[in-house]
Design an enzyme around this catalytic site. Structure first.
Site, PDB file in Angstrom:
ATOM      1  N   TYR A  91       0.720  -1.314   0.246  1.00 41.08           N
ATOM      2  CA  TYR A  91      -0.090   0.454  -0.183  1.00 41.08           C
ATOM      3  C   TYR A  91       1.224   1.615   0.339  1.00 41.08           C
ATOM      4  O   TYR A  91       1.762   1.981   0.835  1.00 41.08           O
ATOM      5  CB  TYR A  91      -0.789  -0.153   1.376  1.00 41.08           C
ATOM      6  CG  TYR A  91      -1.938   1.105   1.023  1.00 41.08           C
ATOM      7  CD1 TYR A  91      -2.966   0.688   0.163  1.00 41.08           C
ATOM      8  CD2 TYR A  91      -1.324   2.319   2.111  1.00 41.08           C
ATOM      9  CE1 TYR A  91      -4.219   1.597   0.683  1.00 41.08           C
ATOM     10  CE2 TYR A  91      -2.681   3.094   1.667  1.00 41.08           C
ATOM     11  CZ  TYR A  91      -3.935   3.070   0.861  1.00 41.08           C
ATOM     12  OH  TYR A  91      -5.874   3.532   1.188  1.00 41.08           O
ATOM     13  N   TYR A 141      -5.596   5.245  -7.599  1.00 39.92           N
ATOM     14  CA  TYR A 141      -5.680   5.081  -6.363  1.00 39.92           C
ATOM     15  C   TYR A 141      -6.816   4.925  -5.878  1.00 39.92           C
ATOM     16  O   TYR A 141      -7.637   5.539  -6.185  1.00 39.92           O
ATOM     17  CB  TYR A 141      -5.280   6.639  -5.674  1.00 39.92           C
ATOM     18  CG  TYR A 141      -5.393   6.440  -3.566  1.00 39.92           C
ATOM     19  CD1 TYR A 141      -4.180   5.065  -3.261  1.00 39.92           C
ATOM     20  CD2 TYR A 141      -6.476   7.190  -3.216  1.00 39.92           C
ATOM     21  CE1 TYR A 141      -4.413   5.457  -2.232  1.00 39.92           C
ATOM     22  CE2 TYR A 141      -6.167   7.095  -1.415  1.00 39.92           C
ATOM     23  CZ  TYR A 141      -5.438   5.615  -1.220  1.00 39.92           C
ATOM     24  OH  TYR A 141      -5.592   5.452  -0.212  1.00 39.92           O
TER      25      TYR A 141
END
Length: 381
Positions: A288, A333
């Protein structure tokens, strides 16, 4: 000792789908989410009549029941959601896996649709200063970047990490994106000179230390290992997963407890215990990456290197391939769901930046909120 589960009921990913990323999808999150789900079902060779469970992020405005009505699901035997934005990806998938393993359902769908780019930024509006926010927003800690900038400064002071170390991460994931036609930053190379000269977002984080603003929608279909054998798709086995919060955790700032450590420090030992695997078994990883410093921090907290050595580990190129689609920094994203999809592609052997002989792929979720991680594998337990 890891928990041993029924091999026939091991959760297996059998379908994935992603709509093209953009700055404006031109449709609602409900619409794009439904299209992503239907595409994933087609990839799996299944229909809506086969689905008996849905899970989602809490921050997904379309509820499970609303989505069930939109796509025409006959009945949901299991439904649920996981809290927090970036931290919810692996836990939402894990929730679906648990329902399958316990025999509550046979086919689960997990999805994430988000108009982050066209929908506007939450902090551009009038914000309250209640709860945790009363200690932050009046002092200028308003955006996620503001909170993480404090953590980044601590990491630099504590470990001697430099901006160039973060720039190396931004350049690495951009190189991956250049090989991914679906990436938002495909065709836009990045140099260290450009990185160092870019404008500040929240010092010490510059423009290229921050993830993209993207509209996107993706979905994943899971079923049992036993049923997957009857489908014409390459099965990707969910070997294990784990959750973690750590002490005194608050969203995005994470400075009230053990500053310099993230919830991933608590996820990692649980994951290795649950999978009976370790860092040495991972052929590729999807980290992440809302912010570049999360990458070296990941490598040390998951045991790929010693504490404080994350930047050196990357500088010396000892790391396995990571964020092979471009990640949140250069592909898109979507609160980390694209990392999960890329993890499945890697195990299938279908990535545009395919790693060699992938047996296991680790995928993590956001490490500045309660979070989780998952391991996808080519072979069953």
């Amino acid at each position: 000792m890891a928990v041993r589960r029924d091999r026939d009921r091991q959760a297996v990913v059998v379908g994935i789908h992603a709509l093209p990323f953009s700055k404006n999808m031109g449709m609602t999150e409900r619409h794009s989410g439904a299209l992503a789900i239907l595409g994933a079902l087609k990839d799996a060779g299944l229909s809506v009549e086969d689905v008996d469970g849905l899970t989602r992020y809490v921050w997904q405005p379309t509820t499970e029941m609303e989505m069930a009505r939109v796509i025409g699901l006959p009945n949901l035997r299991f439904f649920g959601a996981q809290d927090y934005g970036g931290g919810a990806g692996a836990p939402t998938l894990a929730l679906a896996c648990m329902a399958i393993e316990l025999g509550l359902v046979d086919t689960m769908v997990v999805w994430r649709s988000r108009n982050r780019s066209s929908g506007g930024r939450p902090w551009a509006e009038v914000l309250s200063a209640a709860g945790q926010d009363q200690f932050e927003r009046p002092f200028g800690i308003v955006r996620p970047a503001d909170g993480f900038a404090l953590i980044a400064r601590v990491l630099m002071k504590k470990y001697g990490w430099r901006r160039e170390d973060f720039g190396r991460v931004a350049i690495s994931v951009r190189e991956m994106a250049l090989r991914n036609p679906a990436a938002m930053m495909h065709g836009r190379p990045l140099t260290m000179e450009e990185y160092m000269a870019s404008r500040w977002i929240a010092e010490p984080l510059c423009l290229f230390d921050n993830c993209l603003e993207t509209d996107g929608a993706m979905a994943m279909v899971l079923t049992t290992a036993e049923r997957a054998g009857d489908l014409g798709t390459t099965p990707v086995h969910v070997t294990g997963y784990a959750f973690g919060s750590g002490p005194q955790v608050y969203a995005m700032t994470n400075v009230y407890g053990d500053i310099g450590r993230s919830p991933n420090a608590y996820v990692a030992p649980e994951l290795w215990k649950n999978t009976e695997l370790g860092p040495q078994d991972m052929d590729v990883v999807q980290i992440y990456d809302a912010f570049t410093p999360q990458v070296p921090l990941f490598f040390q907290e998951f045991g790929f290197c010693e504490e404080g050595a994350g930047a050196d580990y990357l500088r010396e190129e000892k790391n396995p391939p990571y964020n092979t689609s471009g990640g949140g920094l250069s592909e898109a994203y979507v609160h980390g769901f694209n990392l999960l999809v890329e993890g499945v592609r890697q195990v299938r052997g279908e990535s545009t930046t395919q790693a060699d002989d992938v047996r296991h792929c680790l995928v993590t979720s956001g490490n500045v909120v309660p979070t989780g991680a998952v391991v996808f594998s080519r072979e069953p337990w």
